[in-house]
Scaffold this motif. Structure first.
Motif, PDB file in Angstrom:
ATOM      1  N   ASP A  97       2.482 -19.418  38.216  1.00 27.55           N
ATOM      2  CA  ASP A  97       1.066 -19.080  38.249  1.00 27.55           C
ATOM      3  C   ASP A  97       0.480 -19.497  39.593  1.00 27.55           C
ATOM      4  O   ASP A  97      -0.265 -20.449  39.704  1.00 27.55           O
ATOM      5  CB  ASP A  97       0.337 -19.770  37.104  1.00 27.55           C
ATOM      6  N   ARG A  98       0.890 -18.776  40.642  1.00 25.63           N
ATOM      7  CA  ARG A  98       0.341 -19.059  41.977  1.00 25.63           C
ATOM      8  C   ARG A  98      -0.211 -17.768  42.535  1.00 25.63           C
ATOM      9  O   ARG A  98       0.484 -16.766  42.584  1.00 25.63           O
ATOM     10  CB  ARG A  98       1.429 -19.622  42.892  1.00 25.63           C
ATOM     11  N   MET A  99      -1.480 -17.766  42.938  1.00 23.33           N
ATOM     12  CA  MET A  99      -2.075 -16.552  43.485  1.00 23.33           C
ATOM     13  C   MET A  99      -2.678 -16.850  44.839  1.00 23.33           C
ATOM     14  O   MET A  99      -2.925 -18.001  45.190  1.00 23.33           O
ATOM     15  CB  MET A  99      -3.167 -16.063  42.539  1.00 23.33           C
ATOM     16  N   MET A 289       2.619 -30.452  30.867  1.00 23.80           N
ATOM     17  CA  MET A 289       3.081 -31.645  31.584  1.00 23.80           C
ATOM     18  C   MET A 289       4.191 -31.351  32.570  1.00 23.80           C
ATOM     19  O   MET A 289       5.156 -32.127  32.652  1.00 23.80           O
ATOM     20  CB  MET A 289       3.581 -32.686  30.576  1.00 23.80           C
ATOM     21  N   HIS A 290       4.109 -30.237  33.288  1.00 23.90           N
ATOM     22  CA  HIS A 290       5.170 -30.029  34.270  1.00 23.90           C
ATOM     23  C   HIS A 290       4.919 -30.940  35.473  1.00 23.90           C
ATOM     24  O   HIS A 290       3.792 -31.404  35.674  1.00 23.90           O
ATOM     25  CB  HIS A 290       5.321 -28.546  34.621  1.00 23.90           C
ATOM     26  N   PRO A 291       5.981 -31.215  36.245  1.00 21.55           N
ATOM     27  CA  PRO A 291       5.863 -32.265  37.260  1.00 21.55           C
ATOM     28  C   PRO A 291       4.810 -31.976  38.329  1.00 21.55           C
ATOM     29  O   PRO A 291       4.373 -32.896  39.016  1.00 21.55           O
ATOM     30  CB  PRO A 291       7.267 -32.358  37.866  1.00 21.55           C
ATOM     31  N   GLY A 292       4.388 -30.706  38.460  1.00 19.07           N
ATOM     32  CA  GLY A 292       3.343 -30.392  39.425  1.00 19.07           C
ATOM     33  C   GLY A 292       1.964 -30.866  38.975  1.00 19.07           C
ATOM     34  O   GLY A 292       1.014 -30.886  39.761  1.00 19.07           O
ATOM     35  N   ASN A 293       1.855 -31.229  37.721  1.00 20.00           N
ATOM     36  CA  ASN A 293       0.568 -31.698  37.208  1.00 20.00           C
ATOM     37  C   ASN A 293       0.538 -33.215  37.010  1.00 20.00           C
ATOM     38  O   ASN A 293      -0.391 -33.748  36.427  1.00 20.00           O
ATOM     39  CB  ASN A 293       0.249 -31.019  35.866  1.00 20.00           C
ATOM     40  N   LEU A 294       1.604 -33.882  37.452  1.00 18.71           N
ATOM     41  CA  LEU A 294       1.689 -35.337  37.247  1.00 18.71           C
ATOM     42  C   LEU A 294       1.825 -36.047  38.592  1.00 18.71           C
ATOM     43  O   LEU A 294       2.631 -35.649  39.429  1.00 18.71           O
ATOM     44  CB  LEU A 294       2.898 -35.661  36.366  1.00 18.71           C
ATOM     45  N   VAL A 305      -3.166 -34.398  35.743  1.00 19.75           N
ATOM     46  CA  VAL A 305      -4.284 -33.473  35.968  1.00 19.75           C
ATOM     47  C   VAL A 305      -4.014 -32.186  35.191  1.00 19.75           C
ATOM     48  O   VAL A 305      -2.982 -32.062  34.536  1.00 19.75           O
ATOM     49  CB  VAL A 305      -4.490 -33.160  37.478  1.00 19.75           C
ATOM     50  N   ASP A 306      -4.953 -31.251  35.271  1.00 16.09           N
ATOM     51  CA  ASP A 306      -4.777 -29.920  34.685  1.00 16.09           C
ATOM     52  C   ASP A 306      -4.720 -29.942  33.156  1.00 16.09           C
ATOM     53  O   ASP A 306      -3.682 -29.695  32.544  1.00 16.09           O
ATOM     54  CB  ASP A 306      -3.497 -29.274  35.246  1.00 16.09           C
ATOM     55  N   LEU A 307      -5.863 -30.217  32.555  1.00 15.62           N
ATOM     56  CA  LEU A 307      -5.913 -30.306  31.091  1.00 15.62           C
ATOM     57  C   LEU A 307      -6.474 -29.041  30.447  1.00 15.62           C
ATOM     58  O   LEU A 307      -7.081 -29.105  29.375  1.00 15.62           O
ATOM     59  CB  LEU A 307      -6.743 -31.524  30.675  1.00 15.62           C
TER      60      LEU A 307
HETATM   61 MG   LIG Z   1      -1.471 -27.143  37.455  1.00 19.65          MG
END
Ligand SMILES: [Mg+2]
Ligand SMILES: Nc1ncnc2c1ncn2[C@@H]1O[C@H](COP(=O)(O)OP(=O)(O)O)[C@@H](O)[C@H]1O
Length: 521
Positions: A97-99, A289-294, A305-307
C-alpha cells in the motif's frame, strides 16, 4: 442508473486485471470451457511486461492502477482466505500500500479546512510527506505552542467520495454473485462488502484512529516496554491526526536495531507478550503489526503507529482463545473441543469426541516439534481449518487475530531466530487464565503435567465429573491412538469438495469479468 455505471466499473476492473496479466495467470483446469475460452481472450490483451512478473506483483500493480478503494478491497480480502481462497489471499498479503504522495500544499489545505485554522498558527515547520499510502500520508511538523516535533497524518484529498462511488460497484458485484451463484451465498458476499465498508469508513475518519491511539494508550499506560504515541486532540480532526513524533529505529531495520545496541531477545519477548496482553487482557489489539508500523525507541520501548485497523475480542472470545491455547499446551484435546461447543461455535449435533480427535491430529505433531519451531499462529491456522470441517461459523474477529499473530510471530522470529513461543507466551496466558478461569492454583498444578493436574482435579468435587470424563477419554485415546473414524473422514472429503468448488466459482467470475470487458471494448 447507478447499477449500470457499476457494471461499467466492473468491466473496467476486469479489463485492467486482464491487461496486467492477473486473469491469464489463474489456473485453467477448474474452469468450465466457456470461461476457459474467455480467459484465453484475456491473455491476448495482456501487456508484454506482465508475463515477467509474479502473480502477487501483477495483482498489486492492477489494484494500484484501479485506485485506492481497490487497494483497500485487496488488503481487506487478504484477511479473508475463507472468501477468496488461501492462494489469492497470500498474493494479496504482499500487496504494497504505497502510492505517489500528494503535494504538501494539498495536505496543508486539508489540515486548514479540517481544523479551521491557518497552518502558520499551528506549526512552525511542516515537512514534505515522509510516507504516502492509498488513504493518507504523513508529514513531520513542529508544534508552535511548545516546539515539540509531531507527526501529522493527512487524508488523501477526495478519497472518501471516491470510495463511496467504488463501494457501489463492490455492492453490485456482491449482489450479482448472491443472485446468480447460489454456492457463494454461504460466504455472504453482501455482508463481506458491509464489513469492508465499515472498516474503510473507520480508516477514512482519522478521529477514530485518534480514539484507538487514546484507548490503547490508556490500556497500556502501566505496561513495561510498550507504548503508542500521544494524540493531540486539539490538532486532530476527521482529515488530520496529530501525534507525538516517534524517534527510533523501525523494526524492519534489523541491522539498525542491532547497531543501536538493543537486546533482540528481550525485544521479541516484549513484542509477543505485549500483543497477547492487549488481546487477552484488553480485548483490543493492533491488527496491522507489520514491522513498518513498529519502532524501537532509544530506551528499548516498542512504539506502535498506524492504528487504522484494530481488532476487538469480547470476553467470550478471549476465554475461548485462552482455553484453546491452554488445552493445546496441556494436550487436553477434549477440553479444546468442548470449548468450541460451549461457545456455541460448533453445532451441537457434532460429536465432541470425534471433534477432539481431529484436534488431537493438530496438537500431537506440534508437541513432537522442538519448542523453537512451534508456532501459535500456525496452530490457530490449522485449528480453523479443522473447525471448518465441523461447520464452525467463520468468526472474523478470530480470523483477524490469527492473521495478526502470523505477522507478529514473524517479526519476533526475525528479531530472535531461537524464539520460543510457548515459553514466551506462558506468563501472559497463564496469568490471565489463573485470574479468569477456574479455581486459582488448579491451573498452575495442571501445568506441572497432566497427571498432577488430574489427580488434583479429582479432589475438587465440582470438577470431578469433568475430570472423570476427561480421564476416560484420555485413556481411550491413548489405547486406540489416533484413528480418524469414517464419519470424520467423510466430513474432510466433503469440506474439501466444498472448498475447491468455491475456488472454481471465484475463478470463473473473475475470468468472466475480464472477458466481458474485452467484448465491450
Ligand atoms: Mg503503516
Ligand atoms: N508518530 C509517528 N512518528 C514518526 N513516524 C511516523 C509516525 N506516524 C507515522 N509515521 C511514519 O509514517 C509512515 C506511515 O504512517 P502510517 O500511520 O503507518 O500510515 P499508513 O496507514 O499509510 O501505513 C509510518 O510507517 C512511519 O514511517
Amino acid at each position: 442508473m447507478s447499477t449500470v455505471s457499476s457494471l461499467f466499473s466492473l468491466m473496467h476492473a476486469g479489463y485492467v486485471l486482464a491487461r496486467e496479466g492477473v486473469i491469464s495467470a489463474l489456473p485453467s483446469d477448474p474452469l468450465p470451457p466457456p470461461a476457459r475460452f474467455m480467459k484465453k481472450m484475456a491473455g491476448t490483451i495482456r501487456r508484454r511486461q506482465a508475463t515477467e512478473r509474479k502473480q502477487s506483483e501483477r495483482l498489486s500493480i492492477a489494484l494500484n492502477r484501479l485506485g485506492p478503494s481497490w487497494v483497500k478491497l485487496g488488503q481487506f480480502l487478504a484477511t479473508r482466505p475463507d472468501v477468496v481462497g488461501s492462494e489469492i489471499a497470500r498474493d494479496l498479503e504482499l500487496l504494497q500500500d504505497r502510492m505517489e504522495p500528494f503535494p504538501r500544499d494539498a495536505a496543508i489545505s486539508q489540515i486548514e479546512e479540517s481544523l479551521g485554522r491557518k497552518i502558520d498558527d499551528i506549526f512552525t515547520e511542516f515537512s514534505e510527506p515522509v510516507a504516502a499510502a492509498s488513504v493518507a500520508q504523513v508529514h513531520r511538523a513542529r508544534r508552535r505552542s511548545d516546539g515539540v516535533d509531531v507527526a501529522v497524518k493527512v487524508i488523501r484529498p477526495g478519497v472518501r467520495s471516491r470510495f463511496h462511488h467504488d463501494l457501489d460497484t463492490f455492492y453490485t458485484a456482491a449482489r450479482l454473485q448472491e443472485k446468480y451463484i447460489p454456492a457463494s451465498r454461504r460466504l455472504r458476499p453482501v455482508a463481506v462488502a458491509d464489513t469492508l465498508a465499515q472498516s474503510a469508513k473507520i480508516e477514512m475518519d482519522l478521529r477514530l484512529e485518534a480514539a484507538a491511539f487514546s484507548e490503547m494508550g490508556e490500556n497500556t499506560a502501566d505496561d513495561p516496554g510498550f507504548r503508542v504515541p500521544h494524540v493531540d486532540w486539539e490538532l486532530s480532526g476527521r482529515d488530520c491526526l496529530t501525534m507525538d513524533w516517534v524517534d527510533g529505529v523501525k523494526m524492519n531495520n534489523i541491522d539498525g536495531i542491532r547497531a543501536a545496541g538493543h537486546d533482540m531477545v528481550r525485544l521479541s519477548q516484549n513484542l509477543i507478550q505485549s500483543f497477547l496482553r492487549h488481546t487477552l487482557r484488553d480485548g483490543f489489539f493492533h491488527a496491522d503489526m507489520h514491522p513498518g508500523n513498529l519502532f524501537v525507541a532509544p530506551n528499548g520501548d516498542i512504539v506502535a503507529v498506524d492504528l487504522g485497523i484494530a481488532g476487538r475480542l469480547g470476553k467470550k472470545e478471549r476465554r475461548f482463545l485462552a482455553e484453546i491455547l491452554y488445552g493445546f499446551i496441556t494436550r487436553d484435546y477434549l477440553r479444546v473441543a468442548e470449548v468450541h461447543f460451549e461457545a456455541g461455535y460448533v453445532p451441537r449435533h457434532h460429536d465432541v469426541a470425534s471433534f477432539a480427535q481431529a484436534i488431537r491430529a493438530i496438537g500431537e505433531p506440534i508437541h513432537g516439534q522442538s519448542a523453537e519451531t512451534i508456532s501459535m499462529a500456525k496452530l490457530l491456522t490449522l485449528l480453523f481449518e479443522v473447525t471448518e470441517l465441523f461447520d464452525m461459523e467463520t468468526r472474523p474477529e478470530l480470523l483477524l487475530l490469527q492473521k495478526t499473530m502470523v505477522v507478529v510471530e514473524g517479526v519476533a522470529r526475525t528479531l530472535d531466530p531461537h524464539f520460543n513461543m510457548w515459553k514466551t507466551s506462558e506468563p501472559v496466558v497463564g496469568t490471565w487464565i489463573r485470574e479468569n478461569l477456574g479455581p486459582a492454583g488448579f491451573i498452575s498444578d495442571a501445568r506441572e503435567g497432566l497427571h498432577a493436574g488430574l489427580s488434583l482435579m479429582r479432589q475438587l468435587p465440582e470438577l470431578s465429573a469433568r475430570t472423570q470424563k476427561l480421564s476416560e477419554e484420555m485413556a481411550a485415546m491413548s489405547e486406540n491412538g489416533l484413528r480418524l473414524d469414517d464419519h470424520t473422514v467423510e466430513r474432510i472429503g466433503k469440506a474439501e469438495a466444498r472448498h475447491s468448488r468455491w475456488g472454481h466459482i471465484a475463478l470463473w467470475v473473475i475470468a468472466a469479468l475480464g472477458a466481458i470487458a474485452l467484448f465491450i471494448r
